[in-house]
Design a protein around this motif. Structure first.
Motif, PDB file in Angstrom:
ATOM      1  N   HIS A  90       0.644  -1.124   0.371  1.00 37.72           N
ATOM      2  CA  HIS A  90       0.106  -0.472  -0.001  1.00 37.72           C
ATOM      3  C   HIS A  90       0.557   1.405  -0.421  1.00 37.72           C
ATOM      4  O   HIS A  90       1.681   1.213   0.998  1.00 37.72           O
ATOM      5  CB  HIS A  90      -1.311  -0.231   1.193  1.00 37.72           C
ATOM      6  CG  HIS A  90      -1.578   1.118   1.229  1.00 37.72           C
ATOM      7  ND1 HIS A  90      -1.746   2.262   2.071  1.00 37.72           N
ATOM      8  CD2 HIS A  90      -2.715   1.645   0.354  1.00 37.72           C
ATOM      9  CE1 HIS A  90      -2.404   3.058   2.484  1.00 37.72           C
ATOM     10  NE2 HIS A  90      -3.333   2.934   1.206  1.00 37.72           N
ATOM     11  N   PRO A  92      -0.364   5.488   0.014  1.00 37.96           N
ATOM     12  CA  PRO A  92      -1.442   6.550  -0.471  1.00 37.96           C
ATOM     13  C   PRO A  92      -1.511   7.362  -1.345  1.00 37.96           C
ATOM     14  O   PRO A  92      -1.873   8.014  -1.756  1.00 37.96           O
ATOM     15  CB  PRO A  92      -0.918   7.401   1.194  1.00 37.96           C
ATOM     16  CG  PRO A  92      -0.367   6.233   1.922  1.00 37.96           C
ATOM     17  CD  PRO A  92       0.790   4.888   1.178  1.00 37.96           C
ATOM     18  N   LEU A 136     -12.453   1.986  -2.164  1.00 34.90           N
ATOM     19  CA  LEU A 136     -11.741   2.808  -1.006  1.00 34.90           C
ATOM     20  C   LEU A 136     -10.801   4.182  -2.589  1.00 34.90           C
ATOM     21  O   LEU A 136     -10.840   5.622  -2.021  1.00 34.90           O
ATOM     22  CB  LEU A 136     -11.908   3.061   0.222  1.00 34.90           C
ATOM     23  CG  LEU A 136     -12.957   2.949   1.208  1.00 34.90           C
ATOM     24  CD1 LEU A 136     -12.061   2.310   3.030  1.00 34.90           C
ATOM     25  CD2 LEU A 136     -13.924   3.359   1.036  1.00 34.90           C
ATOM     26  N   GLU A 137     -10.040   3.811  -2.820  1.00 32.82           N
ATOM     27  CA  GLU A 137      -9.066   3.952  -2.978  1.00 32.82           C
ATOM     28  C   GLU A 137      -8.308   3.430  -4.557  1.00 32.82           C
ATOM     29  O   GLU A 137      -9.449   2.274  -4.583  1.00 32.82           O
ATOM     30  CB  GLU A 137      -7.478   4.398  -2.445  1.00 32.82           C
ATOM     31  CG  GLU A 137      -6.950   4.422  -0.920  1.00 32.82           C
ATOM     32  CD  GLU A 137      -6.221   5.320  -0.194  1.00 32.82           C
ATOM     33  OE1 GLU A 137      -6.577   5.237   0.445  1.00 32.82           O
ATOM     34  OE2 GLU A 137      -5.149   3.985  -0.610  1.00 32.82           O
ATOM     35  N   THR A 140      -3.373   1.806  -5.644  1.00 23.89           N
ATOM     36  CA  THR A 140      -2.778   2.650  -4.226  1.00 23.89           C
ATOM     37  C   THR A 140      -2.540   1.269  -3.523  1.00 23.89           C
ATOM     38  O   THR A 140      -1.666   1.033  -2.643  1.00 23.89           O
ATOM     39  CB  THR A 140      -3.988   3.630  -3.400  1.00 23.89           C
ATOM     40  OG1 THR A 140      -4.499   2.272  -2.418  1.00 23.89           O
ATOM     41  CG2 THR A 140      -3.931   4.586  -4.083  1.00 23.89           C
ATOM     42  N   ARG A 429      -0.921  -2.833  11.493  1.00 21.52           N
ATOM     43  CA  ARG A 429      -0.419  -1.861  10.481  1.00 21.52           C
ATOM     44  C   ARG A 429      -0.757  -2.727   9.289  1.00 21.52           C
ATOM     45  O   ARG A 429      -1.070  -1.674   8.105  1.00 21.52           O
ATOM     46  CB  ARG A 429       0.997  -1.889  10.467  1.00 21.52           C
ATOM     47  CG  ARG A 429       1.614  -0.948  11.751  1.00 21.52           C
ATOM     48  CD  ARG A 429       2.216  -0.745  11.826  1.00 21.52           C
ATOM     49  NE  ARG A 429       3.631  -1.555  11.866  1.00 21.52           N
ATOM     50  CZ  ARG A 429       4.298  -1.637  10.835  1.00 21.52           C
ATOM     51  NH1 ARG A 429       4.307  -1.249   9.500  1.00 21.52           N
ATOM     52  NH2 ARG A 429       5.258  -3.098  10.911  1.00 21.52           N
ATOM     53  N   GLU A 432      -4.687  -1.772   8.893  1.00 21.21           N
ATOM     54  CA  GLU A 432      -5.333  -0.683   8.515  1.00 21.21           C
ATOM     55  C   GLU A 432      -4.602  -0.264   7.104  1.00 21.21           C
ATOM     56  O   GLU A 432      -5.749   0.293   6.707  1.00 21.21           O
ATOM     57  CB  GLU A 432      -4.136  -0.194   9.799  1.00 21.21           C
ATOM     58  CG  GLU A 432      -5.333   1.831   9.371  1.00 21.21           C
ATOM     59  CD  GLU A 432      -4.588   2.446  10.096  1.00 21.21           C
ATOM     60  OE1 GLU A 432      -4.883   3.656  10.385  1.00 21.21           O
ATOM     61  OE2 GLU A 432      -2.943   1.640  10.923  1.00 21.21           O
ATOM     62  N   ALA A 433      -3.622  -0.694   6.785  1.00 19.74           N
ATOM     63  CA  ALA A 433      -3.617  -0.552   5.117  1.00 19.74           C
ATOM     64  C   ALA A 433      -4.972  -0.636   4.382  1.00 19.74           C
ATOM     65  O   ALA A 433      -4.555   0.102   3.243  1.00 19.74           O
ATOM     66  CB  ALA A 433      -2.067  -0.897   4.741  1.00 19.74           C
ATOM     67  N   GLY A 435      -7.391  -2.089   4.817  1.00 24.78           N
ATOM     68  CA  GLY A 435      -8.249  -1.376   5.091  1.00 24.78           C
ATOM     69  C   GLY A 435      -8.467   0.030   4.322  1.00 24.78           C
ATOM     70  O   GLY A 435      -9.860   0.435   3.741  1.00 24.78           O
ATOM     71  N   GLU A 436      -7.953   0.962   4.559  1.00 24.68           N
ATOM     72  CA  GLU A 436      -8.076   2.301   4.039  1.00 24.68           C
ATOM     73  C   GLU A 436      -7.372   2.105   2.242  1.00 24.68           C
ATOM     74  O   GLU A 436      -8.055   2.862   1.131  1.00 24.68           O
ATOM     75  CB  GLU A 436      -6.741   2.487   3.852  1.00 24.68           C
ATOM     76  CG  GLU A 436      -6.717   2.862   5.225  1.00 24.68           C
ATOM     77  CD  GLU A 436      -5.577   3.738   5.972  1.00 24.68           C
ATOM     78  OE1 GLU A 436      -3.953   4.172   4.843  1.00 24.68           O
ATOM     79  OE2 GLU A 436      -5.357   4.188   7.310  1.00 24.68           O
ATOM     80  N   GLY A 437      -7.271   1.137   1.566  1.00 22.82           N
ATOM     81  CA  GLY A 437      -6.945   1.110   0.101  1.00 22.82           C
ATOM     82  C   GLY A 437      -8.647   0.321  -0.315  1.00 22.82           C
ATOM     83  O   GLY A 437      -8.397   0.708  -1.828  1.00 22.82           O
ATOM     84  N   PRO A 440     -12.608  -2.222   5.509  1.00 20.91           N
ATOM     85  CA  PRO A 440     -11.727  -3.231   6.466  1.00 20.91           C
ATOM     86  C   PRO A 440     -12.002  -4.267   6.267  1.00 20.91           C
ATOM     87  O   PRO A 440     -10.899  -5.632   6.881  1.00 20.91           O
ATOM     88  CB  PRO A 440     -12.807  -2.305   7.305  1.00 20.91           C
ATOM     89  CG  PRO A 440     -13.049  -0.857   6.998  1.00 20.91           C
ATOM     90  CD  PRO A 440     -13.325  -0.792   5.789  1.00 20.91           C
TER      91      PRO A 440
END
Length: 764
Positions: A90, A92, A136-137, A140, A429, A432-433, A435-437, A440
């Motif tokens: 990941h 961002p 979500l992204e 990335t 970590r 979380e990464a 989930g951001e990409g 969740p």
């Protein structure tokens, strides 16, 4: 023969038997001490340690239907869709097209055995434009699900995945974050527990020894406790290991610190009770050996029954259908029973050897005089032994505890393996990464398997079902047939026979927690309508994945609640009835413990789900805490009310309470502080379940000690009065001798026959 004379004769026989036991232990004191030292050494060297297993979801008692769906999926496709290990990349700021393409090619190469690795397969999923609906992204992240030998432990599977990632993702452009998923999370939990067990054990030991030292203002009393606890731990780990092998059960590795904390706490409690009794006898002028005999005769029946109550209460977990609870119960019971045996033999033997030196450098008589002065002037004792004020105190206690207990209705249960880890953990970590990409739920997606004749050939209906799934509450994205060229090329979404398709459903909330479980339950209920509306008639559907398994575990745990509650309450009630020889008092004593338990759980819900904003409580915490707190509450009931019962043989109920309540309350307070410290320090383990366990058990013990035992129970005993002993008439007798009223710790068999008590001739 009158009832009173018959009861007195039975009581006299029981006291003589206990006094005979005390004489035997004191006479053999050196043999007992040496024997326990040898037993502890032999147990640690010769006996197997208590078996633990860092259980995965299946071993924790997960839903068989979910596993069946996974197995059926593999049979139909020849390749699993779900993995519990994920490699996360990941950035961002955006990953290069080349890095994303290499990730996809790397997955294909793993499936073609192009690498020298123990991995059996891989499914790479990039969030490149349109590759994963609902991401979500864009451009990335890449999540690559890795498959290792399923028979390997999750430690081994995690290590294989990490080694592969470290070997292959060496460039900065790879944006490697870490390996995550339920298996790496469980492995990380196991490593954290193993690292912190010595810290927790040492800190807990120091805490309970400090409580003992402050209670008796002594340096020798903690040493007595230390020796006793050391012998108990040494023997228990070996004995429990042998019993576990014989009965074929194991204790989850996550809960081993709880067993150690329980052992340290109960043995310390019983040491405090014996030390209190010895100190009182020495202050009366008895020689150290006779003081040890009298203290042992007085407290051994109470300690024995109390310990058996705790052991029987924890053993009631064996009725659970959950593999976690049914294996955990016997481990706790063996722990407590071993601690009781050590307490009723080794502690009296040590005290017989030391005598007044057990309280060095404290002056025993002055300490007792100070306590007696506090007891005589105690406004609290007077309040709870006066009927009018007792009614007010009981009403306030019940109202306050009931208000706190009302919050239990908001309790939610989940697993949250990843979320239990420290934020700096690689597994956390990476999750979380990911989930951001994506979302969740990507680290533990759900598989939907649809079976039906020719279902894979009806592309429009299959596509409509995918769109309908995407629109369901709680669903972030769906990867189905036609959504990914790479997945279609691998043939992982449409069976070769054409009679089955599968979808990868990613939830928009953290998997394994209560919200995700609720969303999955809603999806399961809607599936028949969704398939029908999509035009897929006559198909069967099934859900698989970690969230489905967590749903099964939570459901099984909730179903166990009734069985565990009935068994635990029945066992504790039975022990109270037998010990007190009454029916009325055990009912309100147990009701008080249940009310305190409800208040404790309600406060825990308010703190963790309210103040801290957690989605739920770890599924096993409320139930393990409930059994322990109910059993330990009965333990303190036996000590506190048992003292009043003993004293009421020779005086009115109120006089017995005035004499017994302050002394038993002081001992119980010291014991409760030691036990609360023992349990509370579980929170040192930086995992959420341990912080929940430490909090709920420590708060529960403190409520029990300072509210229930000190205020509510004495008030109820005053209100109900002599009816408490029904159907016996034990509390209806009167013996107003001044001497009896002045001897609150009396258990001298000689007094039964009217002989004056005297100090026995000394001498080892």
């Amino acid at each position: 023969m009158s009832e009173r004379s018959s009861t007195a004769r039975r009581r006299g026989l029981a006291e003589r038997l206990w006094y005979g036991y005390a004489r035997l232990v004191v006479a053999l004191r050196w043999f007992v001490i040496v024997g326990w030292a040898a037993a502890a050494a032999a147990a640690m060297i010769l006996l197997p340690p208590l078996g633990t297993t860092a259980d995965d979801l299946e071993a924790l008692g997960a839903d068989d239907a979910s596993f069946a769906a996974e197995q059926r999926s593999v049979e139909l496709f020849g390749f699993p869709l779900l993995s519990r290990v994920a490699m996360v990349q990941h950035d961002p700021a955006g990953m290069t097209t080349l890095a994303q393409a290499e990730a996809v090619l790397r997955g294909i190469a793993v499936n073609q055995d192009a690498y020298d690795t123990a991995l059996l397969g891989a499914i790479p999923i990039p969030n490149a434009g349109g590759a994963f609906p609902g991401a979500l992204e864009e451009d990335t992240a890449v999540v690559t699900f890795l498959f290792a030998e399923p028979t390997a432990s999750f430690f081994e599977q995690t290590d294989v995945a990490k080694q592969f990632a470290e070997d292959q993702l060496t460039d900065a452009e790879d944006a490697y974050v870490g390996v995550t998923g339920s298996m790496p999370a469980r492995a990380a939990q196991g490593r954290v527990v193993n690292a912190y067990v010595p810290v927790v054990e040492l800190t807990t030991l120091l805490a309970v020894l400090t409580v003992v030292a402050l209670t008796f203002r002594s340096l020798a009393a903690p040493a007595v406790t230390l020796v006793s606890v050391g012998a108990a731990v040494g023997v228990t780990m070996g004995v429990a290991g042998s019993v576990a092998d014989a009965l074929d059960f194991s204790v989850p590795a996550d809960l081993r610190p709880l067993i150690v904390a329980l052992l340290l706490g109960v043995v310390t409690d019983y040491c405090i009770f014996y030390l209190s009794g010895l100190r009182a006898r020495l202050a009366e002028g008895h020689h150290r050996l006779e003081a040890a005999r009298l203290a042992t005769a007085s407290f051994t029946p109470i300690v024995t029954v109390a310990g058996l109550t705790v052991a029987a209460g924890t053993a009631s977990l064996v009725v659970a259908g959950s593999a976690l609870f049914s294996g955990f119960g016997p481990g706790l019971a063996v722990t407590v029973l071993t601690g009781v045996v050590v307490a009723i033999t080794l502690v009296p033997a040590i005290l017989a050897v030391l005598g007044p030196r057990a309280f060095w450098p404290s002056d025993i008589r002055r300490a007792l005089e100070r306590e007696a002065g506090r007891q005589r002037s105690s406004a609290l004792t007077s309040t709870v032994t006066h009927r009018a004020s007792a009614v007010v105190v009981a009403a306030l206690c019940i109202a306050g505890l009931g208000l706190a207990a009302s919050q239990v209705r908001h309790m939610d249960l989940g697993l949250g393996f990843v979320q239990s880890l420290p934020a700096e953990s690689e597994v956390a970590r990476a999750a979380e990464a990911a989930g951001e990409g994506f979302a969740p739920g990507i680290v533990s997606p759900t598989e939907l398997l649809v079976e039906g004749d020719g279902v894979g050939e009806d592309e429009e209906a299959v596509s409509r079902l995918g769109e309908a799934l995407q629109a369901q509450p709680g669903v972030a994205g769906v990867l189905g047939p036609g959504d990914s060229a790479a997945a279609d090329d691998l043939g992982v979404l449409v069976a070769e026979s054409g009679d089955a398709v599968r979808y990868l459903v990613v939830l928009d909330t953290t998997p394994l927690e209560a919200t995700a479980i609720d969303n999955l339950r809603g999806l399961r209920e809607n599936l028949p309508d969704l398939t029908a509306e999509a035009g897929l008639d006559g198909v069967t559907t099934s859900l698989a994945g970690d969230t489905a398994l967590a749903d099964g575990i939570v459901k099984d745990t909730t179903d166990d609640l009734l069985r565990i509650s009935v068994a635990a309450l029945a066992v504790n009630l039975l022990m109270l009835v037998i010990f007190l020889r009454a029916l009325v008092a055990p009912l309100y004593l147990l009701a008080s413990s249940v009310l305190a338990l409800g208040a404790t759980l309600g406060i825990t819900v308010m703190v963790f789900q309210g103040v801290l904003g957690h989605d739920d409580l770890t599924f096993y915490v409320p139930f393990a805490a409930a059994v322990l707190l109910l059993s330990l509450g009965s333990d303190y009931n036996i000590f506190a009310v048992g003292r009043v019962w003993q004293l009421a043989r020779d005086r009115s109920l109120r006089d017995a309470m005035l004499a017994g309540v302050p002394q038993s309350t002081r001992a119980i307070t010291a014991a409760g502080l030691a036990l609360a410290s023992s349990f509370g320090l579980l929170a040192l383990v930086p995992l959420r379940p341990f912080r929940e366990l430490g909090f709920v058990l420590a708060v529960g013990i403190l409520i029990d000690v300072f509210v229930v035992r000190a205020l509510l129970v004495p008030s109820l005993l005053t209100i109900v009065g002599t009816v408490s002993s029904w159907p016996s008439r034990q509390l209806r007798r009167r013996a107003p001798s001044a001497d009896a009223a002045a001897e609150p710790w009396d258990a001298d068999p000689g007094r039964e026959s009217g002989r004056p008590r005297r100090a026995a001739p000394g001498g080892p």
